[in-house]
Design a protein around this motif. Structure first.
Motif, PDB file in Angstrom:
ATOM      1  N   ILE A  75       0.828  -1.211   0.000  1.00 23.36           N
ATOM      2  CA  ILE A  75       0.000   0.000   0.000  1.00 23.36           C
ATOM      3  C   ILE A  75       0.863   1.263   0.000  1.00 23.36           C
ATOM      4  O   ILE A  75       0.530   2.253  -0.648  1.00 23.36           O
ATOM      5  CB  ILE A  75      -1.031   0.005   1.153  1.00 23.36           C
ATOM      6  CG1 ILE A  75      -2.061   1.129   0.932  1.00 23.36           C
ATOM      7  CG2 ILE A  75      -0.362   0.119   2.516  1.00 23.36           C
ATOM      8  CD1 ILE A  75      -3.247   1.084   1.860  1.00 23.36           C
ATOM      9  N   HIS A  76       2.006   1.213   0.667  1.00 18.85           N
ATOM     10  CA  HIS A  76       2.893   2.379   0.660  1.00 18.85           C
ATOM     11  C   HIS A  76       3.515   2.594  -0.714  1.00 18.85           C
ATOM     12  O   HIS A  76       3.652   3.748  -1.156  1.00 18.85           O
ATOM     13  CB  HIS A  76       3.964   2.241   1.749  1.00 18.85           C
ATOM     14  CG  HIS A  76       3.459   2.602   3.105  1.00 18.85           C
ATOM     15  ND1 HIS A  76       3.638   3.841   3.676  1.00 18.85           N
ATOM     16  CD2 HIS A  76       2.744   1.883   4.014  1.00 18.85           C
ATOM     17  CE1 HIS A  76       3.068   3.878   4.872  1.00 18.85           C
ATOM     18  NE2 HIS A  76       2.525   2.696   5.096  1.00 18.85           N
ATOM     19  N   VAL A  77       3.871   1.522  -1.399  1.00 16.88           N
ATOM     20  CA  VAL A  77       4.414   1.656  -2.756  1.00 16.88           C
ATOM     21  C   VAL A  77       3.352   2.264  -3.677  1.00 16.88           C
ATOM     22  O   VAL A  77       3.641   3.184  -4.460  1.00 16.88           O
ATOM     23  CB  VAL A  77       4.919   0.303  -3.302  1.00 16.88           C
ATOM     24  CG1 VAL A  77       5.214   0.388  -4.795  1.00 16.88           C
ATOM     25  CG2 VAL A  77       6.165  -0.147  -2.547  1.00 16.88           C
ATOM     26  N   LEU A  78       2.120   1.785  -3.580  1.00 22.18           N
ATOM     27  CA  LEU A  78       1.049   2.332  -4.423  1.00 22.18           C
ATOM     28  C   LEU A  78       0.784   3.805  -4.115  1.00 22.18           C
ATOM     29  O   LEU A  78       0.426   4.570  -5.003  1.00 22.18           O
ATOM     30  CB  LEU A  78      -0.238   1.527  -4.241  1.00 22.18           C
ATOM     31  CG  LEU A  78      -0.252   0.148  -4.875  1.00 22.18           C
ATOM     32  CD1 LEU A  78      -1.495  -0.615  -4.451  1.00 22.18           C
ATOM     33  CD2 LEU A  78      -0.176   0.250  -6.392  1.00 22.18           C
ATOM     34  N   ALA A  79       0.943   4.193  -2.858  1.00 20.67           N
ATOM     35  CA  ALA A  79       0.745   5.594  -2.482  1.00 20.67           C
ATOM     36  C   ALA A  79       1.926   6.463  -2.912  1.00 20.67           C
ATOM     37  O   ALA A  79       1.745   7.648  -3.183  1.00 20.67           O
ATOM     38  CB  ALA A  79       0.535   5.706  -0.975  1.00 20.67           C
ATOM     39  N   ASP A  80       3.115   5.862  -2.993  1.00 24.06           N
ATOM     40  CA  ASP A  80       4.315   6.614  -3.364  1.00 24.06           C
ATOM     41  C   ASP A  80       4.503   6.753  -4.864  1.00 24.06           C
ATOM     42  O   ASP A  80       5.057   7.739  -5.342  1.00 24.06           O
ATOM     43  CB  ASP A  80       5.577   5.943  -2.801  1.00 24.06           C
ATOM     44  CG  ASP A  80       5.727   6.133  -1.307  1.00 24.06           C
ATOM     45  OD1 ASP A  80       5.033   7.000  -0.740  1.00 24.06           O
ATOM     46  OD2 ASP A  80       6.539   5.406  -0.708  1.00 24.06           O
ATOM     47  N   GLU A  81       4.086   5.735  -5.610  1.00 20.16           N
ATOM     48  CA  GLU A  81       4.393   5.708  -7.039  1.00 20.16           C
ATOM     49  C   GLU A  81       3.237   5.077  -7.813  1.00 20.16           C
ATOM     50  O   GLU A  81       2.894   3.913  -7.595  1.00 20.16           O
ATOM     51  CB  GLU A  81       5.678   4.906  -7.267  1.00 20.16           C
ATOM     52  CG  GLU A  81       6.248   5.130  -8.614  1.00 20.16           C
ATOM     53  CD  GLU A  81       7.727   4.842  -8.648  1.00 20.16           C
ATOM     54  OE1 GLU A  81       8.180   4.413  -9.711  1.00 20.16           O
ATOM     55  OE2 GLU A  81       8.427   5.054  -7.648  1.00 20.16           O
ATOM     56  N   ARG A  82       2.649   5.837  -8.711  1.00 27.23           N
ATOM     57  CA  ARG A  82       1.513   5.371  -9.499  1.00 27.23           C
ATOM     58  C   ARG A  82       1.969   4.268 -10.457  1.00 27.23           C
ATOM     59  O   ARG A  82       2.911   4.455 -11.223  1.00 27.23           O
ATOM     60  CB  ARG A  82       0.947   6.556 -10.281  1.00 27.23           C
ATOM     61  CG  ARG A  82      -0.328   6.327 -10.987  1.00 27.23           C
ATOM     62  CD  ARG A  82      -1.557   6.419 -10.164  1.00 27.23           C
ATOM     63  NE  ARG A  82      -1.518   7.491  -9.181  1.00 27.23           N
ATOM     64  CZ  ARG A  82      -2.577   7.953  -8.600  1.00 27.23           C
ATOM     65  NH1 ARG A  82      -3.739   7.469  -8.885  1.00 27.23           N
ATOM     66  NH2 ARG A  82      -2.484   8.895  -7.693  1.00 27.23           N
ATOM     67  N   PRO A  83       1.323   3.095 -10.430  1.00 29.85           N
ATOM     68  CA  PRO A  83       1.728   2.030 -11.354  1.00 29.85           C
ATOM     69  C   PRO A  83       1.325   2.361 -12.792  1.00 29.85           C
ATOM     70  O   PRO A  83       0.417   3.168 -13.022  1.00 29.85           O
ATOM     71  CB  PRO A  83       0.972   0.806 -10.833  1.00 29.85           C
ATOM     72  CG  PRO A  83      -0.194   1.354 -10.088  1.00 29.85           C
ATOM     73  CD  PRO A  83       0.236   2.690  -9.553  1.00 29.85           C
ATOM     74  N   LYS A  84       1.982   1.705 -13.738  1.00 22.96           N
ATOM     75  CA  LYS A  84       1.678   1.926 -15.157  1.00 22.96           C
ATOM     76  C   LYS A  84       0.373   1.255 -15.560  1.00 22.96           C
ATOM     77  O   LYS A  84      -0.233   1.640 -16.545  1.00 22.96           O
ATOM     78  CB  LYS A  84       2.831   1.403 -16.019  1.00 22.96           C
ATOM     79  CG  LYS A  84       4.116   2.162 -15.821  1.00 22.96           C
ATOM     80  CD  LYS A  84       5.253   1.536 -16.584  1.00 22.96           C
ATOM     81  CE  LYS A  84       6.550   2.240 -16.216  1.00 22.96           C
ATOM     82  NZ  LYS A  84       7.717   1.471 -16.571  1.00 22.96           N
ATOM     83  N   PHE A  85      -0.053   0.249 -14.819  1.00 23.79           N
ATOM     84  CA  PHE A  85      -1.316  -0.433 -15.097  1.00 23.79           C
ATOM     85  C   PHE A  85      -2.371   0.066 -14.105  1.00 23.79           C
ATOM     86  O   PHE A  85      -2.050   0.720 -13.113  1.00 23.79           O
ATOM     87  CB  PHE A  85      -1.141  -1.953 -14.984  1.00 23.79           C
ATOM     88  CG  PHE A  85      -0.962  -2.430 -13.570  1.00 23.79           C
ATOM     89  CD1 PHE A  85      -2.015  -3.019 -12.879  1.00 23.79           C
ATOM     90  CD2 PHE A  85       0.254  -2.278 -12.905  1.00 23.79           C
ATOM     91  CE1 PHE A  85      -1.854  -3.443 -11.563  1.00 23.79           C
ATOM     92  CE2 PHE A  85       0.414  -2.699 -11.598  1.00 23.79           C
ATOM     93  CZ  PHE A  85      -0.637  -3.279 -10.926  1.00 23.79           C
ATOM     94  N   ARG A  86      -3.628  -0.233 -14.387  1.00 21.28           N
ATOM     95  CA  ARG A  86      -4.723   0.159 -13.497  1.00 21.28           C
ATOM     96  C   ARG A  86      -5.144  -1.056 -12.674  1.00 21.28           C
ATOM     97  O   ARG A  86      -5.771  -1.973 -13.192  1.00 21.28           O
ATOM     98  CB  ARG A  86      -5.900   0.683 -14.316  1.00 21.28           C
ATOM     99  CG  ARG A  86      -7.018   1.289 -13.494  1.00 21.28           C
ATOM    100  CD  ARG A  86      -8.112   1.859 -14.361  1.00 21.28           C
ATOM    101  NE  ARG A  86      -8.481   1.040 -15.497  1.00 21.28           N
ATOM    102  CZ  ARG A  86      -9.300  -0.011 -15.453  1.00 21.28           C
ATOM    103  NH1 ARG A  86      -9.844  -0.382 -14.316  1.00 21.28           N
ATOM    104  NH2 ARG A  86      -9.581  -0.697 -16.540  1.00 21.28           N
ATOM    105  N   PRO A  87      -4.774  -1.093 -11.378  1.00 20.75           N
ATOM    106  CA  PRO A  87      -5.140  -2.257 -10.550  1.00 20.75           C
ATOM    107  C   PRO A  87      -6.659  -2.383 -10.415  1.00 20.75           C
ATOM    108  O   PRO A  87      -7.382  -1.388 -10.371  1.00 20.75           O
ATOM    109  CB  PRO A  87      -4.514  -1.952  -9.186  1.00 20.75           C
ATOM    110  CG  PRO A  87      -3.539  -0.849  -9.414  1.00 20.75           C
ATOM    111  CD  PRO A  87      -4.010  -0.102 -10.613  1.00 20.75           C
ATOM    112  N   GLY A  88      -7.124  -3.640 -10.333  1.00 20.86           N
ATOM    113  CA  GLY A  88      -8.550  -3.899 -10.164  1.00 20.86           C
ATOM    114  C   GLY A  88      -8.993  -3.792  -8.719  1.00 20.86           C
ATOM    115  O   GLY A  88     -10.143  -3.457  -8.443  1.00 20.86           O
ATOM    116  N   ALA A  89      -8.093  -4.087  -7.797  1.00 24.64           N
ATOM    117  CA  ALA A  89      -8.396  -4.005  -6.365  1.00 24.64           C
ATOM    118  C   ALA A  89      -7.101  -4.157  -5.589  1.00 24.64           C
ATOM    119  O   ALA A  89      -6.134  -4.748  -6.078  1.00 24.64           O
ATOM    120  CB  ALA A  89      -9.381  -5.087  -5.945  1.00 24.64           C
TER     121      ALA A  89
END
Length: 189
Positions: free
Chosen positions: A81-95
């Motif tokens: 969750i911290h990685v997702l908050a720090d850096e937007r992924p190139k793909f769109r996660p489903g959940a």
């Protein structure tokens, strides 16, 4: 084409091969063949460090397609969750699914490695369904950590699982049911 799931393990010298593999096997049994589950061994699992695991996660993200479901157990969920908050992924996660994840910050665990944050709602990808599962009998990460995440992410769905421990008694049937119902719709109620 099977839907992708990335499962990130917790910490401990034998977490990947002896502990969290049981969670992965439970999920695979419950979900069936419509899902492809990736379960990478995280580096230095006995002593996880945020930057090291972040690099490994970003490498894993490169192989994911839009709609992939991200699951993290214990410190694996915290780092995820911290990685997702720090850096937007190139793909769109489903959940995003957190299982028995420690909360870093006030009321939760201190960390000299992970910066505490309470702005997850603003930092996570817009519209990302967040589901939090926590056993009521978790003696490693008390249930209060799930409540801290719920406060930081008011739109998250928190599921308290009665009589379940830190490993959710190696039973991820509720997680699988929510995924099969469609994790995004599960997050709305």
């Amino acid at each position: 084409m099977p839907r992708q799931i990335l499962f990130i393990q917790g910490a401990g010298a034998t977490a990947h091969d002896q502990w969290d593999i049981k969670l992965v096997e439970s999920l695979e049994r419950e979900l069936g063949e419509d899902f492809t589950l990736r379960y990478p061994r995280m580096p230095d699992e006995a002593d996880p460090r945020y930057q090291t695991w972040k690099t490994a996660l970003l490498n894993e993200f490169d192989g994911l397609e839009d709609g992939a479901i991200l699951i993290g157990h214990s410190i694996g969920g915290t780092i995820l969750i911290h990685v997702l908050a720090d850096e937007r992924p190139k793909f769109r996660p489903g959940a995003l699914i957190l299982i028995s994840a420690p909360f870093i910050g006030e009321g939760g665990w201190p960390s000299d490695d992970i910066v505490p944050r309470t702005d997850f709602s603003q930092r996570l990808p817009a519209g990302l369904p967040v589901l939090i599962y926590h056993g009521s009998e978790d003696k490693i990460v008390p249930f209060g950590h799930a409540e801290f995440y719920a406060k930081a992410i008011p739109e998250a769905v928190v599921r308290s699982l009665p009589h379940r421990d830190h490993q959710l008694s190696n039973d991820l049937s509720e997680v699988a049911q929510d995924i099969l119902k469609g994790a995004p719709s599960a997050a709305t109620g």
